[in-house]
Design an enzyme around this catalytic site. Structure first.
Site, PDB file in Angstrom:
ATOM      1  CG  HIS A 197      -0.289   0.085   2.540  1.00 50.02           C
ATOM      2  ND1 HIS A 197       0.187   1.262   3.075  1.00 50.02           N
ATOM      3  CD2 HIS A 197      -0.029  -0.871   3.467  1.00 50.02           C
ATOM      4  CE1 HIS A 197       0.712   1.027   4.266  1.00 50.02           C
ATOM      5  NE2 HIS A 197       0.604  -0.263   4.526  1.00 50.02           N
ATOM      6  CB  CYS A 215       2.029  -3.369   5.242  1.00 48.21           C
ATOM      7  SG  CYS A 215       0.404  -3.949   5.785  1.00 48.21           S
TER       8      CYS A 215
END
Length: 240
Positions: A197, A215
């Site tokens: 992301h 992440c």
């Protein structure tokens, strides 16, 4: 950063009989996924039977997945009536994949082979399309306390906006590691909450240090490009 959405599937393998379960024939198939759509070259095939299967080996033998020829792969039973097949390696790109399962037949299309490699130690995220490097991007992965998992994954879903809340992984907002952030251009890697992301707050560390909670952080521009390029089922390889 990492967010956990409460979704998990307990996968079982083998062909154990369940004596109290209803028995259905391997020909009684009610659903196959994916259907008539275009997906990535690592997309699994999920077959749902009308009732519980006691002879799993027979059910697996009733399933054929072909393109120009038979496609090799492995089966995993998600429960007594749902089996998932994963290709060994990748499906052929730009191809029609035919699935025959008992009394059910369907087909789907693969797109380009969009293969992403996240290198934790090199702090890079590299995307190849049909064997050619399309973009190598600086990235930041999980810090030592919150490591990014390694292995072979697929893009599970795409979400333009996701709220990531540390409380979902047991970290209070009052904790120094606590966070509640809205992120853009999120591509899910695991159901446990790992995404690729956009992370404007870590741009200074991308390419140099791993500072996320698991992440894969990219700049807003790179994350938007990847979001627009990747398809569900495209492979994501994470290596140290």
């Amino acid at each position: 950063m990492v967010a956990v959405i409460g979704l998990a599937a307990l996968a079982t393998t083998g062909s154990n009989a369940v004596g109290s379960a209803a028995v259905t024939l391997p020909t009684d198939v009610v659903h196959v996924s994916p259907g008539a759509e275009t997906v990535g070259v690592a997309h699994p095939v999920t077959i749902t039977f009308a009732g519980d299967i006691t002879d799993r080996a027979a059910a697996e033998r009733s399933i054929e997945i072909t393109s120009s020829g038979p496609q090799p792969g492995t089966f995993t039973w998600l429960n007594d009536r749902v089996v998932q097949w994963k290709p060994a390696g990748f499906l052929p790109a730009h191809s029609v994949i035919t699935v025959t399962a008992g009394n059910f037949a369907t087909s789907f299309q693969t797109g380009a082979a969009v293969v992403s490699v996240a290198d934790i130690d090199a702090h890079t995220f590299t995307v190849s399309i049909d064997g050619e490097v399309a973009r190598e991007m600086p990235a930041s992965m999980g810090k030592p306390r919150f490591p990014t998992p390694t292995g072979n994954f697929t893009a599970l879903e795409k979400q333009k906006v996701v709220v990531m809340d540390s409380r979902t992984i047991g970290i209070p907002l009052s904790d120094p590691e606590g966070y509640k952030l809205t992120v853009n251009d999120a591509v899910r890697v695991t159901w446990g909450g790992v995404y690729v992301h956009g992370a404007p707050w870590s741009v200074g560390s991308q390419g140099y240090a791993n500072v996320s909670h698991g992440c894969i952080n990219l700049s807003p521009d790179n994350a938007a490009w990847y979001y627009d390029t990747v398809s569900i089922g495209d492979p994501i390889i994470i290596q140290a």
